[in-house]
Design an enzyme around this catalytic site. Structure first.
Site, PDB file in Angstrom:
ATOM      1  N   TYR A 135       0.860  -1.179   0.000  1.00  0.00           N
ATOM      2  CA  TYR A 135       0.000   0.000   0.000  1.00  0.00           C
ATOM      3  C   TYR A 135       0.895   1.226   0.000  1.00  0.00           C
ATOM      4  O   TYR A 135       1.455   1.607   1.032  1.00  0.00           O
ATOM      5  CB  TYR A 135      -0.880  -0.049   1.248  1.00  0.00           C
ATOM      6  N   GLN A 137       1.175   4.791  -0.084  1.00  0.00           N
ATOM      7  CA  GLN A 137       0.553   6.104   0.076  1.00  0.00           C
ATOM      8  C   GLN A 137       1.547   7.116   0.619  1.00  0.00           C
ATOM      9  O   GLN A 137       1.822   8.126  -0.012  1.00  0.00           O
ATOM     10  CB  GLN A 137      -0.659   6.008   1.012  1.00  0.00           C
ATOM     11  N   GLN A 329       4.277  -0.490  43.304  1.00  0.00           N
ATOM     12  CA  GLN A 329       4.279  -1.375  42.130  1.00  0.00           C
ATOM     13  C   GLN A 329       2.851  -1.639  41.659  1.00  0.00           C
ATOM     14  O   GLN A 329       2.558  -1.597  40.460  1.00  0.00           O
ATOM     15  CB  GLN A 329       4.978  -2.697  42.463  1.00  0.00           C
ATOM     16  N   GLY A 400      16.203  -3.480  36.213  1.00  0.00           N
ATOM     17  CA  GLY A 400      17.310  -3.568  35.257  1.00  0.00           C
ATOM     18  C   GLY A 400      17.155  -4.699  34.267  1.00  0.00           C
ATOM     19  O   GLY A 400      17.487  -4.555  33.082  1.00  0.00           O
ATOM     20  N   THR A 421       2.037   6.119  14.827  1.00  0.00           N
ATOM     21  CA  THR A 421       2.199   6.971  13.652  1.00  0.00           C
ATOM     22  C   THR A 421       1.461   6.444  12.433  1.00  0.00           C
ATOM     23  O   THR A 421       0.811   7.210  11.717  1.00  0.00           O
ATOM     24  CB  THR A 421       3.700   7.126  13.313  1.00  0.00           C
ATOM     25  N   GLU A 423      -1.179   4.711   9.859  1.00  0.00           N
ATOM     26  CA  GLU A 423      -2.642   4.841   9.736  1.00  0.00           C
ATOM     27  C   GLU A 423      -3.176   6.074  10.456  1.00  0.00           C
ATOM     28  O   GLU A 423      -4.280   6.069  10.991  1.00  0.00           O
ATOM     29  CB  GLU A 423      -3.345   3.574  10.257  1.00  0.00           C
TER      30      GLU A 423
END
Length: 663
Positions: A135, A137, A329, A400, A421, A423
């Site tokens: 696609y 675009q 937590q 860690g 980001t 669509e």
């Protein structure tokens, strides 16, 4: 107590039917059985082993990925694999694939925008994968602004052909997955030009490579755009760059379901409404929301299991405290667990919405399309942003060790974060939602009633006046109270933004100036949708001992955590008082205590295999430390005692240091 003993002990505390919750998570018993079967099929096949993926170079990675894609295709060809099973199989292979855009965008684009004749020609080839499509675009210089695309498609009536051309460097197609090395065809979006006039951006089916030797066709420059963020991760995908130098294609390769170009170059609007093409967009975005719940639940599963295994500080009788028992937590982890379930259920609702919109469109009923478009755009933005942030939070919740590739979290983050980001950029999408909300508010005085997820705005006068009826912490567990608080917050923010916009002589100037405020209103509206759909889920018949109670706990954790995070909105709009906010926090802490004994079982309900999780920290058996130690020795740097370069660089350096020391 060792890790291998901790998780069985945690599971013994469970207060609900885990098998029943697995079915609720999957959506149905049938969906659970299909998903479970495909997960185990992939996990049992050595060809899909992925333990060393983060250590492979780009070429090795892509070759291995090609082998796995080929194996998937062979499996798809087997008569016992349905389309649903094929989808779950691809899911559990757990790798961005050059086929993703083929099935997810290329095929839907032809189905949604091609004529019946075009569908009959191209879809059988695509279904059999005799051609592989992508696609195309996004361009180097334009992404979200589709109308700003620079690639041109100029009609030549003498030869009955379109000439596809890239007039500038920034018009290069950039990012399409599958384009770089694999795709033979693409749906290319370009500016339609006929008889010297422009007619907007339209889609064209363009062959890119020879079906004989896979070489690029004349006039086409094509390649991969290079390494992306993370080890392994999205680097199995050949995201590509593509330019055209006056490439000619037949006229009938323009997708003409909505607009047709005659042999004379005349543009003719078909009797198919243009709005139909938005159905494809709604489909794609609802799948992205579903993917968000999958990625988030995976990260939460890893972080929850490891939080139970890991012990730090608070030694009593020589045994340190499980990290999951610390309230700090729980305060960070349990809202993420609740979000995973919330996004799952709003994703289920979006599937229904897509079906409903599609049926309406086919009956020429476009009344719900604007609301559905805004809804899917907003939820795509909300869920992907929250999920990307949550995966990173889960990494930090694992301390860690979460930074190791062996934890599975760095690669998961790198694979997932592009969803913010593609669509539609998430901020741009929220601005689209804001425009829709402002238009809805502006029409309230005309008697036009808002529909669907904006129906609450039809009661805006009541919502502007209402006061939250919370006297005790337990009052926050009343669905009507919770829903009204979120509705009032969203309605009041929308009205305030609309009033501020009205102060500008030019509405566009106002929209630009107030865009950050408008984004906040859009977020409030989208969060209301998720809360309301989670509450709706609780109204359904939910089988299984204790299952509904756990879902209620998670629903209110999700909502009350949002209330806490956005407390300024609720207080400044007068929806709640500071005292009621304090009671909400009291109730939230109580809910954390209720979830604590069930936390491991709640992530077990996702039913993820160790293969799919790909995490030493998230192992089902809790045997973390021996496996983490074992994993370290697999690194290529440990193949030899002396590292490459020791004799040339490190040994002379050490000798020089020793010589200086004698001085």
């Amino acid at each position: 107590m060792e890790g291998v003993d901790i998780l069985p002990h945690e599971r013994s505390k469970t207060q609900f039917d885990v098998d029943a919750m697995k079915i609720v998570w999957a959506g149905s018993r049938h969906a659970f059985e299909v998903s479970d079967r495909m997960a185990r099929l992939v996990a049992s096949d050595p060809a899909f082993q992925k333990d060393n993926r983060s250590r492979l170079g780009r070429k090795e990675l892509f070759k291995k990925h090609s082998e796995e894609s080929n194996l998937c295709m062979e499996t798809f060809g087997s008569c016992f694999v349905t389309e649903e099973e094929a989808g779950r199989l691809r899911f559990f292979v757990d790798e961005p694939a050059f086929t993703d855009l083929h099935w997810g965008m290329f095929v839907p684009a032809i189905k949604g925008q091609g004529t019946e004749e075009q569908q009959q020609k191209w879809l059988p080839l695509a279904y059999k994968m005799q051609i592989i499509g992508c696609y195309a675009q996004t361009e180097l210089g334009h992404g979200s602004n589709v109308q700003g695309l620079e690639t041109t498609a100029t009609f030549d009536p003498d030869k009955d052909e379109f000439v596809i051309h890239s007039p500038t460097l920034t018009s290069s197609k950039w990012w399409p997955g599958g384009l770089g090395k694999v795709s033979t065809h693409a749906v290319v979006y370009a500016r339609l030009i006929t008889n010297g006039e422009e007619h907007g951006v339209h889609g064209f089916i363009v062959q890119l490579r020879s079906l004989d030797d896979h070489m690029p066709l004349p006039g086409i420059t094509i390649g991969d755009i290079g390494m992306k963020f993370g080890n392994g991760a999205y680097n199995t995908m050949d995201n590509g760059v593509l330019t055209f130098d006056h490439v000619r294609i037949p006229r009938n390769q323009m997708l003409m379901r909505v607009l047709q170009v005659t042999s004379e170059g005349k543009c003719v609007q078909s009797n198919v409404p243009r709005q139909l093409i938005y159905g494809t967009m709604v489909f794609v975005r609802q799948t992205i929301v579903a993917d968000a719940s999958s990625a988030l639940s995976r990260a939460v599963c890893i972080a929850t299991r490891y939080s139970a295994v890991r012990r730090q500080f608070g030694s009593q009788d020589g045994v340190e405290t499980q990290v999951i028992d610390y309230k700090t937590q729980q305060n960070r982890l349990f809202p993420l667990l609740a979000s995973a379930y919330a996004f799952r259920f709003v994703g289920e609702w979006l599937k229904w919405l897509y079906t409903d919109v599609t049926q309406r469109l086919q009956a020429n009923d476009f009344s719900t399309l604007p609301e559905a478009h805004a809804c899917t755009a907003g939820l795509k933005s909300l869920t992907t942003t929250a999920t990307a942030d949550a995966i990173e939070e889960c990494r930090k919740l694992c301390g860690g060790h979460g930074y190791l590739c062996a934890s599975g979290l760095p690669e998961l983050f790198a694979v997932y974060v592009p969803a913010c980001t593609y669509e539609g950029d998430n901020v741009v999408l929220l601005l689209q939602v804001a425009r829709f909300l402002m238009k809805t508010v502006s029409q309230l005085g005309s008697g036009k009633k808002p529909i669907g997820t904006t129906a609450y705005l039809g009661r805006v006068q009541d919502l502007m006046q209402c006061r939250c009826e919370v006297q005790t912490a337990e009052d926050w567990l009343k669905p009507s109270v919770m829903l009204e608080a979120f509705e009032a917050r969203s309605a009041r923010m929308c009205v305030a933004r609309a009033q501020n916009l009205g102060k500008f002589a030019n509405p566009e100037d106002g929209f630009a100036e107030l865009s950050a405020d408008l984004v906040e209103a859009a977020v409030a509206h989208c969060q209301l949708i998720v809360v309301s759909k989670f509450l709706d889920k609780l109204q359904q018949d939910i089988p299984g001992n204790g299952v509904k109670q756990q879902l209620q706990n998670l629903c209110y954790i999700y909502a009350l955590n949002l209330l806490h995070k956005h407390l300024g909105d609720f207080l400044s709009t007068g929806c709640i008082t500071p005292k009621q906010a304090s009671l909400a926090n009291d109730q939230l802490r109580s809910l954390y205590s209720q979830v604590r004994p069930n936390a491991i079982a709640l992530v077990d309900a996702f039913n993820y295999t160790d293969h799919y999780l790909g995490s030493v920290l998230g192992r089902y058996d809790g045997n973390v430390y021996p496996k983490l130690y074992e994993e370290a020795w697999k690194d290529p740097l440990n193949d030899s005692v002396l590292p490459d370069g020791y004799n040339e660089y490190i040994h002379p350096m050490l000798k020089q240091q020793l010589h200086n020391a004698r001085l």
